[in-house]
Enzyme design. Structure first.
Site, PDB file in Angstrom:
ATOM      1  N   PRO A  11      41.220  38.509  32.617  1.00  0.00           N
ATOM      2  CA  PRO A  11      42.000  37.431  32.020  1.00  0.00           C
ATOM      3  C   PRO A  11      41.274  36.097  31.969  1.00  0.00           C
ATOM      4  O   PRO A  11      40.598  35.696  32.916  1.00  0.00           O
ATOM      5  CB  PRO A  11      43.220  37.328  32.944  1.00  0.00           C
ATOM      6  CG  PRO A  11      43.341  38.657  33.581  1.00  0.00           C
ATOM      7  CD  PRO A  11      41.942  39.162  33.716  1.00  0.00           C
ATOM      8  N   ASN A  12      41.427  35.456  30.837  1.00  0.00           N
ATOM      9  CA  ASN A  12      40.957  34.101  30.561  1.00  0.00           C
ATOM     10  C   ASN A  12      39.451  33.983  30.373  1.00  0.00           C
ATOM     11  O   ASN A  12      38.961  32.902  30.039  1.00  0.00           O
ATOM     12  CB  ASN A  12      41.439  33.113  31.627  1.00  0.00           C
ATOM     13  CG  ASN A  12      42.947  33.068  31.686  1.00  0.00           C
ATOM     14  OD1 ASN A  12      43.601  32.910  30.663  1.00  0.00           O
ATOM     15  ND2 ASN A  12      43.505  33.235  32.870  1.00  0.00           N
ATOM     16  N   ARG A  19      36.801  26.520  28.551  1.00  0.00           N
ATOM     17  CA  ARG A  19      37.730  26.409  29.681  1.00  0.00           C
ATOM     18  C   ARG A  19      37.026  25.812  30.895  1.00  0.00           C
ATOM     19  O   ARG A  19      36.022  26.360  31.360  1.00  0.00           O
ATOM     20  CB  ARG A  19      38.241  27.807  30.030  1.00  0.00           C
ATOM     21  CG  ARG A  19      39.031  27.869  31.308  1.00  0.00           C
ATOM     22  CD  ARG A  19      39.343  29.312  31.685  1.00  0.00           C
ATOM     23  NE  ARG A  19      40.058  29.334  32.946  1.00  0.00           N
ATOM     24  CZ  ARG A  19      39.922  30.289  33.847  1.00  0.00           C
ATOM     25  NH1 ARG A  19      39.107  31.303  33.637  1.00  0.00           N
ATOM     26  NH2 ARG A  19      40.598  30.234  34.965  1.00  0.00           N
ATOM     27  N   TYR A  24      32.973  26.561  34.929  1.00  0.00           N
ATOM     28  CA  TYR A  24      32.484  27.792  34.311  1.00  0.00           C
ATOM     29  C   TYR A  24      31.314  27.606  33.350  1.00  0.00           C
ATOM     30  O   TYR A  24      30.758  28.583  32.867  1.00  0.00           O
ATOM     31  CB  TYR A  24      33.629  28.491  33.576  1.00  0.00           C
ATOM     32  CG  TYR A  24      34.745  28.890  34.500  1.00  0.00           C
ATOM     33  CD1 TYR A  24      34.581  29.922  35.419  1.00  0.00           C
ATOM     34  CD2 TYR A  24      35.965  28.227  34.482  1.00  0.00           C
ATOM     35  CE1 TYR A  24      35.601  30.284  36.283  1.00  0.00           C
ATOM     36  CE2 TYR A  24      36.999  28.586  35.337  1.00  0.00           C
ATOM     37  CZ  TYR A  24      36.805  29.608  36.232  1.00  0.00           C
ATOM     38  OH  TYR A  24      37.813  29.961  37.087  1.00  0.00           O
ATOM     39  N   ASN A  76      33.911  41.337  36.014  1.00  0.00           N
ATOM     40  CA  ASN A  76      34.433  40.038  36.411  1.00  0.00           C
ATOM     41  C   ASN A  76      35.926  40.146  36.131  1.00  0.00           C
ATOM     42  O   ASN A  76      36.354  40.016  34.978  1.00  0.00           O
ATOM     43  CB  ASN A  76      33.797  38.897  35.621  1.00  0.00           C
ATOM     44  CG  ASN A  76      34.305  37.542  36.077  1.00  0.00           C
ATOM     45  OD1 ASN A  76      35.365  37.434  36.691  1.00  0.00           O
ATOM     46  ND2 ASN A  76      33.559  36.506  35.756  1.00  0.00           N
ATOM     47  N   ALA A  79      41.104  36.298  37.761  1.00  0.00           N
ATOM     48  CA  ALA A  79      42.152  36.121  38.773  1.00  0.00           C
ATOM     49  C   ALA A  79      42.693  37.445  39.310  1.00  0.00           C
ATOM     50  O   ALA A  79      43.233  37.483  40.420  1.00  0.00           O
ATOM     51  CB  ALA A  79      43.291  35.279  38.208  1.00  0.00           C
ATOM     52  N   HIS A  82      41.942  38.718  42.921  1.00  0.00           N
ATOM     53  CA  HIS A  82      42.674  38.268  44.099  1.00  0.00           C
ATOM     54  C   HIS A  82      44.072  38.865  44.204  1.00  0.00           C
ATOM     55  O   HIS A  82      44.750  38.641  45.209  1.00  0.00           O
ATOM     56  CB  HIS A  82      42.780  36.740  44.084  1.00  0.00           C
ATOM     57  CG  HIS A  82      41.534  36.075  43.621  1.00  0.00           C
ATOM     58  ND1 HIS A  82      40.363  36.095  44.359  1.00  0.00           N
ATOM     59  CD2 HIS A  82      41.248  35.414  42.479  1.00  0.00           C
ATOM     60  CE1 HIS A  82      39.417  35.452  43.677  1.00  0.00           C
ATOM     61  NE2 HIS A  82      39.931  35.031  42.541  1.00  0.00           N
ATOM     62  N   ASP A  89      42.517  50.176  42.697  1.00  0.00           N
ATOM     63  CA  ASP A  89      42.753  51.621  42.769  1.00  0.00           C
ATOM     64  C   ASP A  89      42.135  52.357  41.591  1.00  0.00           C
ATOM     65  O   ASP A  89      41.629  53.475  41.752  1.00  0.00           O
ATOM     66  CB  ASP A  89      44.245  51.914  42.849  1.00  0.00           C
ATOM     67  CG  ASP A  89      44.862  51.560  44.199  1.00  0.00           C
ATOM     68  OD1 ASP A  89      44.113  51.247  45.151  1.00  0.00           O
ATOM     69  OD2 ASP A  89      46.110  51.593  44.290  1.00  0.00           O
ATOM     70  N   GLU A 100      30.782  43.457  41.362  1.00  0.00           N
ATOM     71  CA  GLU A 100      31.737  42.398  41.056  1.00  0.00           C
ATOM     72  C   GLU A 100      30.954  41.118  40.790  1.00  0.00           C
ATOM     73  O   GLU A 100      30.063  40.768  41.567  1.00  0.00           O
ATOM     74  CB  GLU A 100      32.648  42.250  42.276  1.00  0.00           C
ATOM     75  CG  GLU A 100      33.502  41.040  42.306  1.00  0.00           C
ATOM     76  CD  GLU A 100      34.221  40.886  43.648  1.00  0.00           C
ATOM     77  OE1 GLU A 100      35.325  40.348  43.625  1.00  0.00           O
ATOM     78  OE2 GLU A 100      33.664  41.279  44.704  1.00  0.00           O
ATOM     79  N   HIS A 102      31.308  36.924  39.749  1.00  0.00           N
ATOM     80  CA  HIS A 102      32.119  35.713  39.567  1.00  0.00           C
ATOM     81  C   HIS A 102      31.185  34.575  39.206  1.00  0.00           C
ATOM     82  O   HIS A 102      30.186  34.343  39.895  1.00  0.00           O
ATOM     83  CB  HIS A 102      32.908  35.372  40.826  1.00  0.00           C
ATOM     84  CG  HIS A 102      33.934  36.392  41.149  1.00  0.00           C
ATOM     85  ND1 HIS A 102      35.102  36.504  40.434  1.00  0.00           N
ATOM     86  CD2 HIS A 102      33.942  37.377  42.064  1.00  0.00           C
ATOM     87  CE1 HIS A 102      35.803  37.519  40.921  1.00  0.00           C
ATOM     88  NE2 HIS A 102      35.105  38.064  41.900  1.00  0.00           N
ATOM     89  N   SER A 104      31.894  31.316  39.204  1.00  0.00           N
ATOM     90  CA  SER A 104      32.026  30.236  40.192  1.00  0.00           C
ATOM     91  C   SER A 104      31.949  30.816  41.608  1.00  0.00           C
ATOM     92  O   SER A 104      32.121  32.017  41.806  1.00  0.00           O
ATOM     93  CB  SER A 104      33.347  29.493  40.009  1.00  0.00           C
ATOM     94  OG  SER A 104      34.437  30.322  40.345  1.00  0.00           O
ATOM     95  N   ARG A 109      36.379  27.210  46.302  1.00  0.00           N
ATOM     96  CA  ARG A 109      37.552  26.882  45.488  1.00  0.00           C
ATOM     97  C   ARG A 109      38.821  27.009  46.324  1.00  0.00           C
ATOM     98  O   ARG A 109      38.770  27.050  47.541  1.00  0.00           O
ATOM     99  CB  ARG A 109      37.559  27.790  44.255  1.00  0.00           C
ATOM    100  CG  ARG A 109      36.275  27.560  43.436  1.00  0.00           C
ATOM    101  CD  ARG A 109      36.273  28.124  42.078  1.00  0.00           C
ATOM    102  NE  ARG A 109      37.395  27.621  41.303  1.00  0.00           N
ATOM    103  CZ  ARG A 109      37.864  28.242  40.245  1.00  0.00           C
ATOM    104  NH1 ARG A 109      37.317  29.377  39.853  1.00  0.00           N
ATOM    105  NH2 ARG A 109      38.878  27.746  39.563  1.00  0.00           N
ATOM    106  N   ARG A 113      41.708  32.040  46.319  1.00  0.00           N
ATOM    107  CA  ARG A 113      40.592  32.715  45.639  1.00  0.00           C
ATOM    108  C   ARG A 113      39.564  33.273  46.627  1.00  0.00           C
ATOM    109  O   ARG A 113      38.622  33.945  46.230  1.00  0.00           O
ATOM    110  CB  ARG A 113      39.882  31.752  44.690  1.00  0.00           C
ATOM    111  CG  ARG A 113      40.750  31.285  43.554  1.00  0.00           C
ATOM    112  CD  ARG A 113      39.933  30.446  42.577  1.00  0.00           C
ATOM    113  NE  ARG A 113      40.778  29.687  41.683  1.00  0.00           N
ATOM    114  CZ  ARG A 113      41.298  30.156  40.552  1.00  0.00           C
ATOM    115  NH1 ARG A 113      41.064  31.398  40.175  1.00  0.00           N
ATOM    116  NH2 ARG A 113      42.048  29.378  39.802  1.00  0.00           N
TER     117      ARG A 113
END
Length: 146
Positions: A11-12, A19, A24, A76, A79, A82, A89, A100, A102, A104, A109, A113
């Site tokens: 998402p996002n 953004r 970012y 990535n 959100a 978290h 799963d 994984e 990220h 940032s 933060r 997070r």
């Protein structure tokens, strides 16, 4: 046969480049994907990319990856990192190794997070190195298992 790598963005992340650029950066997701495709060609990797703002779509894509014989996932989850036990799963369920990423540093933060539900299942995590984290993940995926 080329190693198959799946790049997943949650998402996002479609808003990268516009953004919260102080967090970012200014590179768009399309810019990052273009750079990764160039690197994948050089490394003789088959790279596919998928982004969704919907948890279920990401889970469906992970499930499909197993049938496609994907060798490695770079994710990535945004959100969902978290909060999504379901995404965790799905990754565990298909048993495809993953890294994984990220952009940032999640530990610099907000406190919520600081917890990744994916980290303990991942081969590794690349956190806080900006878009370079994706490139490092792809380079790692190229070498993984060889």
């Amino acid at each position: 046969m080329a190693k198959s790598i799946l790049l997943l963005n949650g998402p996002n992340l479609n808003l990268l480049g516009s953004r919260e650029t102080s967090i970012y950066g200014t590179e768009s997701l399309a810019d990052i994907e273009r750079q990764l495709r160039e690197l994948a060609r050089k490394e003789k990797l088959a790279l596919s990319a998928f982004q969704s703002n919907h948890e279920g779509a990401l889970i469906d894509r992970i499930h499909a990856a197993a049938g496609e014989k994907v060798d490695f996932i770079i994710i990535n989850a945004g959100a969902l990192t978290h909060s999504s036990i379901a995404l965790r799963d799905a990754l565990v369920g298909v048993a495809i190794p993953f890294v994984e990423v990220h952009i940032s540093n999640i530990y610099r933060r907000e406190a919520f997070r600081h917890v990744s539900l994916l980290a303990e299942c991942a081969v590794g995590s690349i956190i806080g190195l900006g878009p370079a984290g994706y490139r490092l993940a792809l380079e790692y995926a190229a070498e993984y298992g060889t």
